[in-house]
Design a protein around this motif. Structure first.
Motif, PDB file in Angstrom:
ATOM      1  N   ASN A  90      63.316 -34.643  10.826  1.00  0.00           N
ATOM      2  CA  ASN A  90      61.923 -34.508  10.816  1.00  0.00           C
ATOM      3  C   ASN A  90      61.436 -33.614   9.740  1.00  0.00           C
ATOM      4  OD1 ASN A  90      61.739 -35.815  13.116  1.00  0.00           O
ATOM      5  ND2 ASN A  90      61.978 -34.382  14.399  1.00  0.00           N
ATOM      6  N   ALA A  91      62.392 -32.899   9.163  1.00  0.00           N
ATOM      7  CA  ALA A  91      61.829 -32.044   8.086  1.00  0.00           C
ATOM      8  C   ALA A  91      61.847 -32.752   6.791  1.00  0.00           C
ATOM      9  CB  ALA A  91      62.880 -30.968   7.876  1.00  0.00           C
ATOM     10  N   LEU A  92      63.002 -33.660   7.017  1.00  0.00           N
ATOM     11  CA  LEU A  92      62.707 -34.676   5.580  1.00  0.00           C
ATOM     12  C   LEU A  92      61.496 -35.518   5.667  1.00  0.00           C
ATOM     13  CD1 LEU A  92      63.572 -36.493   3.271  1.00  0.00           C
ATOM     14  CD2 LEU A  92      64.814 -37.928   5.066  1.00  0.00           C
ATOM     15  N   PHE A  93      61.045 -36.016   6.865  1.00  0.00           N
ATOM     16  CA  PHE A  93      59.657 -36.648   6.859  1.00  0.00           C
ATOM     17  C   PHE A  93      58.617 -36.001   6.697  1.00  0.00           C
ATOM     18  CE2 PHE A  93      62.547 -39.400  10.231  1.00  0.00           C
ATOM     19  CZ  PHE A  93      63.041 -40.113   9.472  1.00  0.00           C
ATOM     20  N   ASN A  94      58.610 -34.824   7.117  1.00  0.00           N
ATOM     21  CA  ASN A  94      57.503 -33.847   6.828  1.00  0.00           C
ATOM     22  C   ASN A  94      57.215 -33.831   5.157  1.00  0.00           C
ATOM     23  OD1 ASN A  94      56.406 -31.080   6.238  1.00  0.00           O
ATOM     24  ND2 ASN A  94      55.938 -31.344   8.323  1.00  0.00           N
ATOM     25  N   GLN A  95      58.395 -33.673   4.682  1.00  0.00           N
ATOM     26  CA  GLN A  95      58.209 -33.780   2.999  1.00  0.00           C
ATOM     27  C   GLN A  95      57.700 -34.969   2.705  1.00  0.00           C
ATOM     28  OE1 GLN A  95      61.858 -33.098   0.939  1.00  0.00           O
ATOM     29  NE2 GLN A  95      62.593 -31.607   2.336  1.00  0.00           N
ATOM     30  N   SER A  96      58.431 -35.966   3.177  1.00  0.00           N
ATOM     31  CA  SER A  96      57.730 -37.414   2.548  1.00  0.00           C
ATOM     32  C   SER A  96      56.416 -37.719   2.899  1.00  0.00           C
ATOM     33  CB  SER A  96      58.643 -38.727   3.409  1.00  0.00           C
ATOM     34  OG  SER A  96      60.212 -38.257   3.269  1.00  0.00           O
ATOM     35  N   GLU A  97      55.674 -37.344   3.777  1.00  0.00           N
ATOM     36  CA  GLU A  97      54.323 -37.369   4.269  1.00  0.00           C
ATOM     37  C   GLU A  97      53.461 -36.407   3.554  1.00  0.00           C
ATOM     38  OE1 GLU A  97      53.698 -39.647   8.261  1.00  0.00           O
ATOM     39  OE2 GLU A  97      54.484 -37.654   8.777  1.00  0.00           O
ATOM     40  N   ASN A  98      54.080 -35.354   2.714  1.00  0.00           N
ATOM     41  CA  ASN A  98      53.294 -34.337   2.213  1.00  0.00           C
ATOM     42  C   ASN A  98      52.845 -35.146   1.059  1.00  0.00           C
ATOM     43  OD1 ASN A  98      52.388 -32.144   0.737  1.00  0.00           O
ATOM     44  ND2 ASN A  98      53.491 -30.845   1.568  1.00  0.00           N
ATOM     45  N   PRO A  99      51.494 -35.305   0.596  1.00  0.00           N
ATOM     46  CA  PRO A  99      50.819 -35.877  -0.704  1.00  0.00           C
ATOM     47  C   PRO A  99      51.068 -35.273  -1.902  1.00  0.00           C
ATOM     48  CG  PRO A  99      49.079 -35.257   0.680  1.00  0.00           C
ATOM     49  CD  PRO A  99      50.351 -35.061   1.624  1.00  0.00           C
ATOM     50  N   ARG A 100      51.382 -33.629  -1.708  1.00  0.00           N
ATOM     51  CA  ARG A 100      51.782 -32.939  -2.859  1.00  0.00           C
ATOM     52  C   ARG A 100      53.344 -33.232  -3.137  1.00  0.00           C
ATOM     53  NH1 ARG A 100      50.398 -26.695  -1.801  1.00  0.00           N
ATOM     54  NH2 ARG A 100      51.341 -27.279   0.202  1.00  0.00           N
ATOM     55  N   LEU A 101      54.113 -33.352  -2.389  1.00  0.00           N
ATOM     56  CA  LEU A 101      55.671 -33.560  -2.686  1.00  0.00           C
ATOM     57  C   LEU A 101      55.938 -35.046  -2.978  1.00  0.00           C
ATOM     58  CD1 LEU A 101      57.089 -31.258  -0.202  1.00  0.00           C
ATOM     59  CD2 LEU A 101      57.208 -30.960  -2.559  1.00  0.00           C
ATOM     60  N   SER A 102      55.171 -36.262  -2.222  1.00  0.00           N
ATOM     61  CA  SER A 102      55.668 -37.431  -2.248  1.00  0.00           C
ATOM     62  C   SER A 102      54.787 -38.298  -3.014  1.00  0.00           C
ATOM     63  CB  SER A 102      56.026 -37.751  -0.727  1.00  0.00           C
ATOM     64  OG  SER A 102      56.204 -39.471  -0.827  1.00  0.00           O
ATOM     65  N   ALA A 103      55.348 -39.056  -3.903  1.00  0.00           N
ATOM     66  CA  ALA A 103      54.395 -40.049  -4.715  1.00  0.00           C
ATOM     67  C   ALA A 103      54.923 -41.396  -4.367  1.00  0.00           C
ATOM     68  CB  ALA A 103      54.752 -39.994  -6.017  1.00  0.00           C
ATOM     69  N   THR A 104      55.582 -41.374  -3.190  1.00  0.00           N
ATOM     70  CA  THR A 104      56.149 -42.830  -2.640  1.00  0.00           C
ATOM     71  C   THR A 104      55.390 -43.604  -1.489  1.00  0.00           C
ATOM     72  OG1 THR A 104      57.716 -41.436  -1.134  1.00  0.00           O
ATOM     73  CG2 THR A 104      58.351 -42.200  -3.405  1.00  0.00           C
ATOM     74  N   THR A 105      54.429 -42.750  -0.783  1.00  0.00           N
ATOM     75  CA  THR A 105      53.702 -43.735   0.037  1.00  0.00           C
ATOM     76  C   THR A 105      52.786 -44.805  -0.295  1.00  0.00           C
ATOM     77  OG1 THR A 105      53.184 -41.449   1.039  1.00  0.00           O
ATOM     78  CG2 THR A 105      52.002 -43.196   1.934  1.00  0.00           C
ATOM     79  N   GLY A 106      52.984 -45.954   0.464  1.00  0.00           N
ATOM     80  CA  GLY A 106      52.433 -46.948   0.063  1.00  0.00           C
ATOM     81  C   GLY A 106      53.327 -47.796  -1.180  1.00  0.00           C
ATOM     82  N   SER A 107      54.276 -47.167  -1.704  1.00  0.00           N
ATOM     83  CA  SER A 107      55.066 -47.667  -3.026  1.00  0.00           C
ATOM     84  C   SER A 107      56.081 -49.038  -2.477  1.00  0.00           C
ATOM     85  CB  SER A 107      56.039 -46.480  -3.410  1.00  0.00           C
ATOM     86  OG  SER A 107      55.227 -45.473  -3.870  1.00  0.00           O
ATOM     87  N   SER A 108      56.539 -49.434  -3.669  1.00  0.00           N
ATOM     88  CA  SER A 108      57.459 -50.543  -3.431  1.00  0.00           C
ATOM     89  C   SER A 108      58.620 -50.105  -4.066  1.00  0.00           C
ATOM     90  CB  SER A 108      56.864 -51.695  -4.613  1.00  0.00           C
ATOM     91  OG  SER A 108      57.762 -52.789  -4.437  1.00  0.00           O
ATOM     92  N   VAL A 109      59.539 -50.033  -3.283  1.00  0.00           N
ATOM     93  CA  VAL A 109      60.938 -49.254  -3.758  1.00  0.00           C
ATOM     94  C   VAL A 109      61.921 -50.061  -3.787  1.00  0.00           C
ATOM     95  CG1 VAL A 109      62.542 -47.325  -2.981  1.00  0.00           C
ATOM     96  CG2 VAL A 109      60.114 -47.205  -2.540  1.00  0.00           C
ATOM     97  N   ILE A 110      63.010 -49.912  -4.904  1.00  0.00           N
ATOM     98  CA  ILE A 110      64.116 -50.697  -4.846  1.00  0.00           C
ATOM     99  C   ILE A 110      65.352 -49.705  -4.891  1.00  0.00           C
ATOM    100  CG2 ILE A 110      64.370 -50.682  -7.350  1.00  0.00           C
ATOM    101  CD1 ILE A 110      65.321 -53.664  -7.158  1.00  0.00           C
ATOM    102  N   LEU A 111      66.330 -50.179  -4.088  1.00  0.00           N
ATOM    103  CA  LEU A 111      67.491 -49.367  -3.758  1.00  0.00           C
ATOM    104  C   LEU A 111      68.679 -50.015  -4.006  1.00  0.00           C
ATOM    105  CD1 LEU A 111      67.796 -46.303  -2.794  1.00  0.00           C
ATOM    106  CD2 LEU A 111      68.342 -47.231  -0.442  1.00  0.00           C
ATOM    107  N   PHE A 112      69.589 -49.774  -4.708  1.00  0.00           N
ATOM    108  CA  PHE A 112      70.975 -50.290  -4.731  1.00  0.00           C
ATOM    109  C   PHE A 112      72.134 -48.979  -4.534  1.00  0.00           C
ATOM    110  CE2 PHE A 112      69.643 -48.367  -9.076  1.00  0.00           C
ATOM    111  CZ  PHE A 112      70.523 -47.668  -9.333  1.00  0.00           C
ATOM    112  N   LEU A 113      71.777 -47.808  -4.083  1.00  0.00           N
ATOM    113  CA  LEU A 113      72.377 -46.691  -3.887  1.00  0.00           C
ATOM    114  C   LEU A 113      73.000 -47.134  -2.482  1.00  0.00           C
ATOM    115  CD1 LEU A 113      69.903 -43.922  -4.581  1.00  0.00           C
ATOM    116  CD2 LEU A 113      71.882 -44.365  -5.681  1.00  0.00           C
ATOM    117  N   PRO A 114      74.301 -46.718  -2.106  1.00  0.00           N
ATOM    118  CA  PRO A 114      74.764 -47.121  -0.726  1.00  0.00           C
ATOM    119  C   PRO A 114      74.044 -46.567   0.411  1.00  0.00           C
ATOM    120  CG  PRO A 114      76.343 -46.190  -2.140  1.00  0.00           C
ATOM    121  CD  PRO A 114      75.131 -46.041  -3.018  1.00  0.00           C
TER     122      PRO A 114
END
Length: 524
Positions: A200-224
């Protein structure tokens, strides 16, 4: 940032913009997936297979019911040992609906390692890929094993209405949500318990526009997906409703082609991949202008390597962060407004957190520009190590700060810099040498593709630096030793010599496996 108190020497993050949710992960994912449409949640960029948010909603509810019919209840554990597959997070989210704990294992574990994971987590169910089924069945534990490819067949007869399904609530502070296995620096891995509150603390970070630039993003992941970095990325992006493009493993041409085809905007990476992408001639053949954010973690990244990758991804900012398995994801990172500043830094303290730099020998708290062990107190910090109270106790200071084992410092503007692992510092006479510093220097040599440095025992000096190098073209040992001598203080010279390898052994997260390099020394 809040100023550091000269009296306390604690670096405090800004106050939280919004309170951290006290609802279970299962309730929150259910509510969010319920509102989503048929847009893709995940796309396999190699096979072009996809899974929509609507399908994910229905399948997670059905699989949660399947788990119930198998007799699994709150606090039971399922062990996931799958690679990056489309269906990976169906069992994960389904388990969270019922407050069942999800343990994430590496699919290439040996039978000895699988047994250790089973002994730690005590799962009631194991989920693996079909190719590894025999390996798991051969371990006689009387634990039910299913293959993730059969998930569609398992739930096809489950006849429930997802709209009437009711996920469970729980005490988010105490309830373990996820178990991740942390290799540490010696011995077999430990089981890190992360709670609903941690995520929940991680999601709080993720939804904070000052911290997260990824909302609405197109993300690619090869990390396990089973690793803390990859797992957190998928969890956060599903929570935000972003489409996650993924690959089974890193492959240069496939990654570059996918970035161009899918107009990827956010690229999470680890330093070895940054080095490869900054040097590959293939990059010039693809349009990479859609990428605006490169997220880098798992190991330090030098300012020189940062500059090199930004020449390839010309529209991007690189965003270093610092975290470990025991912190759910990032403990320090950059605010969006500060991207592009402080090259080589892993950012500043996240909101609601406290960090100290501590002398590992005396315990004294250190101020700006003084190197010591980074210790952290935050909502993202683990509950502890499962079944290992002694290790849990030793992981924290007496006043409750997590001891990371990483040597760091912060500058006058409160930005942090990773020096090296406490246990990996080379003790040359009275000097301490950080292998990461020499490695960052070595890869700037035009004829060196990759490098690792360890301490080699020396009768008179204690230890001397020994370099392992992957060469790109003709280069001699003496040339490399001279290069370091010309660009680093004299006590940092490569006095232990240079050994040439075809590849530097690394973990799935990109960390150098120094234990394997030390074994090469003992073998001569």
């Amino acid at each position: 940032m809040v100023p550091v108190s000269d009296k306390s020497k604690i670096v405090r993050g800004l106050p939280l913009d919004n309170p951290i949710s006290e609802e279970s992960l299962g309730v929150q994912f259910y509510q969010r997936l319920l509102k989503r449409n048929d847009s893709p949640a995940m796309i396999n960029v190699v096979t072009n297979e996809s899974l929509s948010f609507r399908d994910m909603f229905v399948m997670t509810c059905k699989f949660a019911e399947w788990l119930r019919r198998q007799g699994l209840v709150e606090n039971d554990v399922i062990l996931m040992c799958c690679g990056n597959v489309l269906e990976y997070f169906i069992p994960v989210i389904a388990a969270m609906y019922s407050c069942i704990v999800v343990a994430n294992g590496n699919p290439i574990y040996t039978e000895r390692e699988i047994q250790h994971a089973i002994d730690l987590a005590k799962p009631k169910l194991i989920i693996c890929v079909k190719a590894n089924y025999d390996k798991f069945v051969n371990i006689k534990n009387n634990i039910k094993v299913i293959v993730i490819e059969d998930i569609y067949k398992l739930i096809e007869t489950i006849n429930i209405d997802p709209l009437t399904f009711v996920p469970k609530s729980c005490n988010v502070y105490d309830q373990t949500a996820v178990i991740l296995f942390s290799s540490g620096t010696s011995g077999l891995f430990k089981a890190v318990m992360l709670t609903h509150r941690n995520y929940n603390a991680l999601f709080n970070q993720s939804e904070n526009p000052r911290l997260s630039a990824t909302t609405g993003s197109s993300v690619i992941l090869f990390l396990p997906f089973f690793h803390v970095y990859g797992f957190a990325q998928v969890m956060a992006n599903h929570f935000l409703g972003n489409c996650l493009h993924f690959m089974h493993k890193f492959e240069v041409a496939s990654l570059l082609a996918a970035i161009e085809k899918h107009k990827i905007s956010t690229l999470p990476v680890v330093p070895p991949v940054v080095i490869i992408l900054s040097k590959t001639p293939l990059a010039s053949k693809y349009n990479l202008t859609s990428v605006h954010t490169i997220i880098c973690g798992a190991a330090p990244l030098s300012a020189e390597t940062e500059a090199a990758i930004l020449k390839v991804f010309k529209n991007a900012n690189i965003r270093q962060g610092y975290g470990l398995t025991e912190t759910t994801f990032a403990a320090t990172l950059f605010y969006v407004k500060d991207l592009g500043k402080k090259h080589g830094s892993c950012g500043t303290v996240i909101p609601g957190s406290q960090v100290i730099i501590r002398d590992p020998e005396t315990g004294a708290l250190l101020g700006p520009n003084q190197v010591g062990e980074l210790c952290l107190k935050a909502d993202i910090v683990m509950k502890g190590y499962l079944g290992n109270p002694d290790a849990t106790k030793n992981a924290f200071t007496e006043d409750g700060f997590l001891r990371t084992g990483d040597m760091c410092y912060y500058d006058d503007d409160l930005y942090f810099y990773i020096v090296d692992r406490l246990k990996e510092l080379i003790k040359y006479k009275s000097f301490q040498i950080a292998p990461a510093e020499l490695e960052a220097l070595l890869v700037t040599h035009p004829k060196i593709l990759d490098a690792a440095v360890i301490g080699k025992p020396d009768e008179f000096a204690g230890e001397v630096p020994l370099a392992f190098v992957v060469a790109k073209g003709e280069v001699t040992e003496q040339e490399i030793m001279d290069f370091v001598s010309q660009n680093a203080a004299s006590y940092k010279a490569i006095r232990g010599g240079v050994r040439f390898l075809n590849v530097i052994p690394k973990s799935v997260s990109g960390k150098i496996l120094r234990k394997e390099l030390r074994e090469l020394i003992t073998k001569g």
